[in-house]
Design a protein around this motif. Sequence first.
Motif, PDB file in Angstrom:
ATOM      1  N   LYS A 115      49.951  37.418  20.644  1.00 59.54           N
ATOM      2  CA  LYS A 115      49.701  36.047  21.088  1.00 59.54           C
ATOM      3  C   LYS A 115      48.664  35.399  20.169  1.00 59.54           C
ATOM      4  N   ASP A 116      48.307  34.153  20.460  1.00 60.80           N
ATOM      5  CA  ASP A 116      47.281  33.494  19.657  1.00 60.80           C
ATOM      6  C   ASP A 116      46.238  32.846  20.558  1.00 60.80           C
ATOM      7  N   ALA A 117      45.164  32.357  19.942  1.00 60.32           N
ATOM      8  CA  ALA A 117      44.033  31.808  20.685  1.00 60.32           C
ATOM      9  C   ALA A 117      44.422  30.544  21.451  1.00 60.32           C
ATOM     10  N   ALA A 118      45.320  29.736  20.883  1.00 55.71           N
ATOM     11  CA  ALA A 118      45.720  28.498  21.557  1.00 55.71           C
ATOM     12  C   ALA A 118      46.366  28.800  22.907  1.00 55.71           C
ATOM     13  N   LEU A 119      47.233  29.816  22.945  1.00 59.60           N
ATOM     14  CA  LEU A 119      47.869  30.191  24.206  1.00 59.60           C
ATOM     15  C   LEU A 119      46.833  30.694  25.202  1.00 59.60           C
ATOM     16  N   VAL A 120      45.901  31.513  24.742  1.00 58.27           N
ATOM     17  CA  VAL A 120      44.878  32.061  25.630  1.00 58.27           C
ATOM     18  C   VAL A 120      44.073  30.945  26.282  1.00 58.27           C
ATOM     19  N   LEU A 121      43.673  29.947  25.500  1.00 55.34           N
ATOM     20  CA  LEU A 121      42.885  28.836  26.058  1.00 55.34           C
ATOM     21  C   LEU A 121      43.711  28.034  27.060  1.00 55.34           C
ATOM     22  N   GLN A 122      44.966  27.805  26.757  1.00 55.61           N
ATOM     23  CA  GLN A 122      45.829  27.080  27.692  1.00 55.61           C
ATOM     24  C   GLN A 122      46.005  27.845  29.003  1.00 55.61           C
ATOM     25  N   ILE A 123      46.135  29.154  28.904  1.00 52.25           N
ATOM     26  CA  ILE A 123      46.286  29.964  30.111  1.00 52.25           C
ATOM     27  C   ILE A 123      45.052  29.843  30.991  1.00 52.25           C
ATOM     28  N   LEU A 124      43.877  29.930  30.396  1.00 51.60           N
ATOM     29  CA  LEU A 124      42.642  29.793  31.175  1.00 51.60           C
ATOM     30  C   LEU A 124      42.556  28.430  31.843  1.00 51.60           C
ATOM     31  N   GLN A 125      42.929  27.382  31.128  1.00 51.77           N
ATOM     32  CA  GLN A 125      42.913  26.040  31.704  1.00 51.77           C
ATOM     33  C   GLN A 125      43.827  25.944  32.917  1.00 51.77           C
ATOM     34  N   HIS A 126      44.997  26.523  32.811  1.00 52.39           N
ATOM     35  CA  HIS A 126      45.943  26.444  33.928  1.00 52.39           C
ATOM     36  C   HIS A 126      45.504  27.318  35.102  1.00 52.39           C
ATOM     37  N   ALA A 127      44.854  28.451  34.823  1.00 53.33           N
ATOM     38  CA  ALA A 127      44.342  29.283  35.914  1.00 53.33           C
ATOM     39  C   ALA A 127      43.266  28.528  36.696  1.00 53.33           C
ATOM     40  N   LEU A 128      42.376  27.854  35.987  1.00 50.38           N
ATOM     41  CA  LEU A 128      41.346  27.046  36.663  1.00 50.38           C
ATOM     42  C   LEU A 128      41.991  25.888  37.419  1.00 50.38           C
ATOM     43  N   LEU A 129      43.053  25.317  36.848  1.00 53.23           N
ATOM     44  CA  LEU A 129      43.775  24.251  37.545  1.00 53.23           C
ATOM     45  C   LEU A 129      44.347  24.760  38.865  1.00 53.23           C
ATOM     46  N   GLY A 130      44.806  26.012  38.892  1.00 58.28           N
ATOM     47  CA  GLY A 130      45.302  26.596  40.135  1.00 58.28           C
ATOM     48  C   GLY A 130      44.219  26.664  41.198  1.00 58.28           C
ATOM     49  N   CYS A 131      42.999  27.019  40.802  1.00 57.06           N
ATOM     50  CA  CYS A 131      41.879  27.040  41.761  1.00 57.06           C
ATOM     51  C   CYS A 131      41.620  25.654  42.323  1.00 57.06           C
ATOM     52  N   VAL A 132      41.595  24.653  41.447  1.00 60.09           N
ATOM     53  CA  VAL A 132      41.268  23.289  41.866  1.00 60.09           C
ATOM     54  C   VAL A 132      42.338  22.732  42.803  1.00 60.09           C
ATOM     55  N   THR A 133      43.614  22.888  42.439  1.00 65.44           N
ATOM     56  CA  THR A 133      44.679  22.319  43.268  1.00 65.44           C
ATOM     57  C   THR A 133      44.771  23.023  44.618  1.00 65.44           C
TER      58      THR A 133
END
Length: 754
Positions: A115-133
């Motif tokens: 994988k690459d760093a861009a995917l890793v950062l996007q995954i973290l963003q979406h995981a935090l989005l799951g907490c917020v929603t």
Amino acid sequence: MHADIRTQAGGRFSHWDGILIFSASDGSDPRTNGRTYTITTPTELKTRLLFMLLSFLVLADAAFVILFRNDLIAFGRRRHPQILAGIAAALVLLAGLSAFGLPGAIVVAKDGPPKDAALVLQILQHALLGCVTSCGAWAAGAGVTRLLLRDPRRSLAQVLIPAFPVSLVLLTLLVAVALLMPWGLPLAFALWLACLAPLSNWRPRYTQITTLLKASISIIPLSIAFGVWLALLWHGPTDTLSGSPSGDLSFYAGNIWSLAAQPYPSFDLGYSGGGATSYFNRLYPALGAVLLYLPHFDPFLFLLASGGTSYVLLTALMVHLYAADSGERLIASSDLVLVTLAFVIAARYPYWVAESIPMVFVPALTASVWWMAKRGPHAFGWGIAAMLAGLSGSLLSKITSAAVLVPLGFTGIWWQIRALPFAAKLAVFATIAIFGAYSSFMLAQFLPSFLATAAIGPESFRTPHWYFVSRDAAAVLMMVLAWLIADWPVALSLTFGLLTFLAFSWIFQVNFVCVSIVVGLILISLRSTSILPRLLGLIAFALSLPALIFGDQAGLSSGLIWIACIGGAVLAALLSASEVAIAGPKVTLRTSAFAAATAIATTVLGLIGVARGSIIADSGWYLTQAEPLTPALKEIWSAVRERTPRDVLIFTDQVDETEHVLGGWNTFAYSGQRQIYLSSHYTNLELRRDHRKLEQVLATNKAVLDGSLAPQRVPVPRTYGSFYAVVTRTRAIPPDWQLVFENQKYALYRITVR
């Protein structure tokens, strides 16, 4: 496939029945081109041998614990801070060494491309989005529930537990407003704030708030870790990486694109003759459609990272609230194990909670319905609320869960039905009538098609692995257990749910989930000290566990991550409930913070390793597909979305008679947000039943792409202003077609109407 390897080459290969057939990427003859070809494959133990070894280790450990249990308990009580610190240090050290590649490249699931760093950062963003929603929707439900219950001194559990099904209804309304109304998003946000307003004068006890905070600190990192894990294994295509999601996941991701483009009426973008589609099982994709235009939003990562995070977070927080409301009863260590196992086995396999995304809401909804049903015999209103929550919650999550949740809600008022006033009886029978009509409609609408396309019977009949046989045996044992631990109306409801699961597991798998959770919650509430029901429960849960460990397509590691994340979160939720006198050490805020820091450090170091290529995490699903979903594929359908008018019909050669995601199950094409003549026949029940019609539709599609049939002559139910084609770049096309866009693999053409 083998014919394609011979005629088209391009690096295609097949490993079939012990034979490897491959081609050179440049089309040359591998036997004479002078190159050397090597094969690299990981060495894996056979499942049966691995199970035997693990069983031996477990039995040996169990014998050791039994022989020296008193010494171990005394040592654990004296040294538990040091033991926990040692385990945490070992985990962080191992993650750190792996992150920087000191042991070499580590494959933690199946081997695959890094994988690459861009995917890793996007995954973290979406995981935090799951907490917020998740928390945002539940908070809105809490505000409305607090307003309905009126008493500002009610405890957190007494408001938040019944608030969960209310939050699903509110989420549906807010999503509908955001998608359908002018200025819908700002209006939905204003309505959400209005739902929060009643919380301003709510005064729960300070200790309840601190215990919920302790639980959340421990639960959130584990929730994020699970969401991150799913996203690493099953992500879709990015700008730089290929992805290999399964067909169901691609379908729900396609729903996000289609609902954003055409929320009402919702059309089948994958088949122009499909007409309008239903909204069942589509609440979470509809939420994704609202959020689609956030920066760096990815529908696949939303379902995986946000969905996986939400599943663990909602489930564990509900467990904490349930335990906190159970009173000052001592919960023994055996009961902790039972309820933790009940939630661990409550899935088909770990990936299923995102692959079938409506499952996100089911465990928390089940616990909420059961909590209200238990209060029904003493308060009629709670019984009605349980029935309505079961009905509405199943409609908005996994619809087949109604077979358990609605009867379970009805058990709350069964014993007092005769003594109710006429108006109350009328309300009860009206709810039952609605449920009956709803069930009859669903059975008439979908059951004939499902019977024609899927085999009836338990999962062990369709997939005869030993671990599915073990789970089916556990279901039978749970039926017996239900009659030992519950009143007969409850036992009957649970038995019915398990019978539906065994009769047609392809549809009713969710009912095993609901029953497992309710059985676990009943077991920890038993006033009796009898060992028999607890022993039966432990055996049933243990029989179900191998299906979670070995049944996931990504392999054993996925099952172990599932146990660590959902099991750890549920255990933390129970231990953090101060109202329950837990047998053992109490969890303090410091302990929770330490556990959270360990989970965060391990996850972050693991992600660093993934971004550096030191850790390889992949589902291996690409090996089962003709080809993965590539960046070029993402680019071509983005071009469709950006370069074609809305009133257009698309023809594509990315469809065939197979069930591959780039064959007959191509719902990724929905990301173009345009009507396609045919890209996915697998999601259309009519075409799945009628093979002759499917052949006709495929032949028509081919005739248009070959230029032998004008697109305006194709019989479709609507009139379109223009016609376009998405085809492989090397495909021969009619000379009068106009090139609109192309990349290294695909091309978009405007079809000239003659």
